[in-house]
Motif scaffolding. Structure first.
Motif, short mmCIF file in Angstrom:
data_model
loop_
_atom_site.label_atom_id
_atom_site.label_comp_id
_atom_site.label_asym_id
_atom_site.label_seq_id
_atom_site.Cartn_x
_atom_site.Cartn_y
_atom_site.Cartn_z
N ALA A 263 0.89 -1.18 0.13
CA ALA A 263 0.19 -0.04 0.08
C ALA A 263 0.80 1.12 0.00
O ALA A 263 0.70 2.06 -0.57
CB ALA A 263 -0.92 -0.15 1.10
N GLN A 264 2.13 1.24 0.61
CA GLN A 264 2.92 2.45 0.71
C GLN A 264 3.40 2.87 -0.86
O GLN A 264 3.84 3.67 -1.33
CB GLN A 264 4.09 2.20 1.66
N GLU A 333 8.39 4.90 10.16
CA GLU A 333 7.27 4.12 9.54
C GLU A 333 7.35 4.08 8.18
O GLU A 333 6.61 3.21 7.64
CB GLU A 333 5.90 4.74 10.11
N LEU A 334 8.13 4.60 7.49
CA LEU A 334 8.20 4.73 5.98
C LEU A 334 9.06 3.67 5.55
O LEU A 334 10.25 3.61 6.22
CB LEU A 334 8.79 5.97 5.40
N LEU A 335 8.57 2.76 4.72
CA LEU A 335 9.32 1.45 4.26
C LEU A 335 9.81 1.64 2.84
O LEU A 335 10.76 0.68 2.54
CB LEU A 335 8.31 0.32 4.34
N LEU A 336 9.56 2.68 2.37
CA LEU A 336 10.12 3.09 1.10
C LEU A 336 10.21 4.45 0.65
O LEU A 336 9.27 5.01 1.19
CB LEU A 336 9.83 2.24 -0.37
N GLU A 337 11.13 4.67 -0.27
CA GLU A 337 11.29 6.36 -0.90
C GLU A 337 11.69 6.18 -2.39
O GLU A 337 12.61 5.35 -2.44
CB GLU A 337 11.91 7.09 0.26
N ILE A 338 10.97 6.80 -3.13
CA ILE A 338 11.23 6.89 -4.76
C ILE A 338 11.64 8.14 -5.08
O ILE A 338 11.00 9.08 -4.82
CB ILE A 338 10.25 6.15 -5.34
N GLU A 339 12.83 8.08 -5.62
CA GLU A 339 13.32 9.55 -6.39
C GLU A 339 13.38 9.12 -7.76
O GLU A 339 13.35 8.14 -8.23
CB GLU A 339 14.49 10.18 -5.78
N ALA A 340 13.15 10.28 -8.47
CA ALA A 340 13.11 10.06 -10.12
C ALA A 340 13.79 11.13 -10.94
O ALA A 340 13.78 12.24 -10.26
CB ALA A 340 11.76 9.91 -10.69
N THR A 341 14.29 10.89 -12.08
CA THR A 341 14.67 11.86 -12.92
C THR A 341 13.92 11.47 -14.22
O THR A 341 14.08 10.47 -14.69
CB THR A 341 16.08 11.75 -13.07
#
Ligand code: 3EB
Length: 353
Positions: A263-264, A333-341
């Protein structure tokens, strides 16, 4: 053509005299272990060397920032300023700074070493921007040890935010609607490591309509708000480049879907989609989408990697361009983080000599 980015293995980088090297502004390299890699500065490009496991099996992954206008003009130059190493031309400057937390101890005793190191690093970066006349920061990449640890009565990520904000304020860069894109991650056993991309053309700062701007987060997230915007958009004569900040499962200012990594992932993609839509609205054309951008996905727990990848695959479809690395995220509590170019991604530059 302005900026380009590509990925290659560090063995590709260390092979000699690749033609791309003369156009490389800098590199951000993730690697599981440093054994067997020659870290000598045989390659004259500023490089952030990060100890972080790559989750899809590769030994390492280096993101290379290239400027191809230099093919026809002046060569890139390498230099240093304080603890910063940087490479630049008339348009862009890529730099990196590494500071040990014990190195900057002259300050008051109640200020944590991480806060001091962060403020010192950013003050040096802003001083460099002033002295070389690169007025604009497009993107910062921040990596620190034990990001969720607590000392001096404050979580270390929040200490980082205080040091960063103080430097932004002191140098006149803490301006809402004009903040750079950024990410902030925790790695095992690392000094404070920051890479940055500067330029001479003003970017457009972009916020996410689904989220409270980070620089306006309420005080429950720490005494100083994080100095970054959700994305920066750089328009040049030939093309547009979008730098999307680290993006997570946050709506409003709240973390959603605790303990549910699928869900995250979905919420994070909805946030990325919202930022992209906002960029397209400003450009007044459907330029960017989830299929044509390049992701770096930071996953807190290695075991979650297949779940994150499958959900991204399901949500986006087609071939997703992504590198997955293990890292700690700035909220517990955050299980992932996504950065993008988004903009000009070269599929592959490295060929055997
Ligand atoms: C968030 O949205 C998640 O402090 O530079 C994302 C991107 C996050 C950048 C930063 C933090 C930063 O608040 C965390």
């Amino acid at each position: 053509m302005a900026l380009q980015t590509t990925y290659m293995s560090s063995s590709g980088i260390f092979q000699q005299i690749h033609p791309w090297q003369k156009n490389a502004l800098g590199a951000i390299c993730f690697m599981e272990s440093s054994v067997g890699v020659n870290f000598e500065e045989s390659v004259e490009i500023p490089r952030l060397q990060l100890h972080a496991p790559i989750l899809d099996g590769a030994e390492d992954a280096c993101e290379i920032w290239l400027n191809n206008t230099t093919l026809a003009s002046k060569p890139l130059r390498l230099d240093s300023y304080g603890a910063i190493r940087y490479r630049f031309n008339d348009e862009f400057l890529f730099g990196r700074i590494t500071l040990c937390e014990s190195e900057s101890q002259q300050g008051e005793a109640d200020i944590s070493p991480l806060q001091q190191a962060t403020e010192s690093a950013y003050r040096q970066i802003f001083a460099l921007m002033n002295s070389l006349d690169y007025p604009y920061a497009y993107r910062f990449w921040n990596y620190m040890a034990n990001i969720n640890g607590i000392s001096h009565g404050l979580e270390r990520y929040r200490q980082f935010n205080v040091g960063r904000k103080d430097a932004f304020l002191a140098s006149g860069h803490e301006v809402r609607d004009q903040l750079p894109a950024a990410c902030a991650l925790g790695l095992v056993d690392t000094p404070l490591n920051i890479a940055f991309l500067l330029g001479r053309k003003a970017p457009i700062a972009i916020e996410n309509p689904r989220q409270v701007s980070a620089y306006e987060y309420p005080e429950e997230y720490g005494p100083s708000t994080p100095s970054f915007s959700r994305a920066t958009l750089l328009r040049t004569e030939t093309d547009d480049m979008l730098f999307i900040s680290g993006t997570a499962s946050i709506v409003g200012h709240q973390t959603l879907h605790q303990s549910d990594v699928v869900a995250q992932t979905r919420e994070t993609l909805a946030n990325l989609d919202a930022v992209i839509t906002e960029a397209n609205r400003i450009l007044n054309k459907k330029q960017f989408n989830l299929q044509n951008i390049f992701f770096r996905v930071y996953v807190r727990h290695t075991a979650d990697f297949p779940l994150v990848r499958n959900e991204m695959q399901r949500y986006i479809g087609g071939t997703i361009k992504a590198v997955f690395v293990q890292a700690d995220i700035c909220r517990q509590e955050l299980l992932l983080e996504i950065e993008a170019t988004a903009g000009h991604i070269l599929e592959l530059v490295c060929t055997q000599p």
